[in-house]
Design a protein around this motif. Sequence first.
Motif, PDB file in Angstrom:
ATOM      1  N   ASP A 249       0.821  -1.213   0.000  1.00 24.44           N
ATOM      2  CA  ASP A 249       0.000   0.000   0.000  1.00 24.44           C
ATOM      3  C   ASP A 249       0.856   1.265   0.000  1.00 24.44           C
ATOM      4  OD1 ASP A 249      -2.430   1.684   2.065  1.00 24.44           O
ATOM      5  OD2 ASP A 249      -2.389   1.401  -0.115  1.00 24.44           O
ATOM      6  N   HIS A 250       1.856   1.265  -0.859  1.00 21.88           N
ATOM      7  CA  HIS A 250       2.720   2.438  -1.006  1.00 21.88           C
ATOM      8  C   HIS A 250       3.084   2.530  -2.478  1.00 21.88           C
ATOM      9  CE1 HIS A 250       5.069   5.679   0.604  1.00 21.88           C
ATOM     10  NE2 HIS A 250       6.087   5.321  -0.156  1.00 21.88           N
ATOM     11  N   HIS A 251       2.694   3.621  -3.124  1.00 25.61           N
ATOM     12  CA  HIS A 251       2.753   3.680  -4.585  1.00 25.61           C
ATOM     13  C   HIS A 251       3.715   4.728  -5.129  1.00 25.61           C
ATOM     14  CE1 HIS A 251      -1.028   1.860  -3.297  1.00 25.61           C
ATOM     15  NE2 HIS A 251      -0.971   1.152  -4.409  1.00 25.61           N
TER      16      HIS A 251
ATOM     17  N   ALA B  25       7.774   9.367  -2.636  1.00 23.58           N
ATOM     18  CA  ALA B  25       7.511  10.239  -1.482  1.00 23.58           C
ATOM     19  C   ALA B  25       6.256   9.677  -0.817  1.00 23.58           C
ATOM     20  CB  ALA B  25       7.273  11.681  -1.915  1.00 23.58           C
ATOM     21  N   THR B  26       6.065  10.046   0.435  1.00 26.07           N
ATOM     22  CA  THR B  26       4.891   9.567   1.171  1.00 26.07           C
ATOM     23  C   THR B  26       3.903  10.721   1.303  1.00 26.07           C
ATOM     24  OG1 THR B  26       6.263   7.991   2.374  1.00 26.07           O
ATOM     25  CG2 THR B  26       4.096   8.497   3.314  1.00 26.07           C
ATOM     26  N   HIS B  27       2.780  10.590   0.647  1.00 25.54           N
ATOM     27  CA  HIS B  27       1.821  11.703   0.612  1.00 25.54           C
ATOM     28  C   HIS B  27       1.302  12.009   2.017  1.00 25.54           C
ATOM     29  CE1 HIS B  27       1.274   9.640  -3.500  1.00 25.54           C
ATOM     30  NE2 HIS B  27       2.259  10.506  -3.565  1.00 25.54           N
ATOM     31  N   GLU B  28       1.103  10.955   2.808  1.00 26.25           N
ATOM     32  CA  GLU B  28       0.521  11.147   4.148  1.00 26.25           C
ATOM     33  C   GLU B  28       1.349  12.069   5.025  1.00 26.25           C
ATOM     34  OE1 GLU B  28      -0.878   6.621   3.950  1.00 26.25           O
ATOM     35  OE2 GLU B  28      -0.625   7.352   5.990  1.00 26.25           O
TER      36      GLU B  28
HETATM   37  C1  LIG Z   1      -5.695   4.928   1.266  1.00 28.06           C
HETATM   38  C2  LIG Z   1      -4.299   4.405   0.994  1.00 28.06           C
HETATM   39  O1  LIG Z   1      -3.958   3.459   1.971  1.00 28.06           O
HETATM   40  C3  LIG Z   1      -3.307   5.557   1.097  1.00 28.06           C
HETATM   41  O2  LIG Z   1      -3.695   6.569   0.210  1.00 28.06           O
HETATM   42  C4  LIG Z   1      -1.872   5.107   0.731  1.00 28.06           C
HETATM   43  C5  LIG Z   1      -1.791   4.591  -0.686  1.00 28.06           C
HETATM   44  N1  LIG Z   1      -0.472   4.685  -1.274  1.00 28.06           N
HETATM   45  C6  LIG Z   1       0.396   5.651  -0.894  1.00 28.06           C
HETATM   46  N2  LIG Z   1       1.519   5.875  -1.581  1.00 28.06           N
HETATM   47  C7  LIG Z   1       2.364   6.875  -1.260  1.00 28.06           C
HETATM   48  N3  LIG Z   1       3.473   7.090  -1.981  1.00 28.06           N
HETATM   49  N4  LIG Z   1       2.098   7.651  -0.206  1.00 28.06           N
HETATM   50  C8  LIG Z   1       1.020   7.520   0.578  1.00 28.06           C
HETATM   51  O3  LIG Z   1       0.831   8.266   1.551  1.00 28.06           O
HETATM   52  C9  LIG Z   1       0.100   6.454   0.255  1.00 28.06           C
HETATM   53  N5  LIG Z   1      -0.994   6.226   0.980  1.00 28.06           N
END
Ligand SMILES: C[C@H](O)[C@H](O)[C@H]1CNC2=NC(N)=NC(=O)C2=N1
Length: 103
Positions: A59-61, A76-79
């Motif tokens: 779950d990291h894209h 990068a981590t969007h969160e």
């Molecule tokens: C809802 C889902 O779990 C989140 O949006 C995950 C998905 N993949 C993600 N990928 C990346 N690169 N950063 C994130 O913060 C992230 N959050």
Amino acid sequence: MGVQKLNEEERNTLLSPLLSDSWEMVQDRDAIKKNFTFKDFNEAFGFMTRIALRADKVDHHPEWFNVYNRVEITLATHECKGLSQRDVNLAKFIDNVYATFTN
Ligand SMILES: C[C@H](O)[C@H](O)[C@H]1CNC2=NC(N)=NC(=O)C2=N1
């Protein structure tokens, strides 16, 4: 307490090896990027497929761009609006997959 940005010490220990292995800091953003080249599109897309399956599993894209035999990946981590351990982990996985392609 969601995912945390890498602290100073983690950047020195965890990021450095990646930066020494052709990953680069993105200008004006807490993110890393790397360009990959393959024999042809078929290999490039095969590479992307393996990364995509892993990305979904953890779950990291990635943010990525592909044209023919080239793939450009930004992590990068969007969160947390920056680099986290998840980016380090995925970058290592990406490099390990890339190593299986002869170029
Ligand atoms: C809802 C889902 O779990 C989140 O949006 C995950 C998905 N993949 C993600 N990928 C990346 N690169 N950063 C994130 O913060 C992230 N959050």
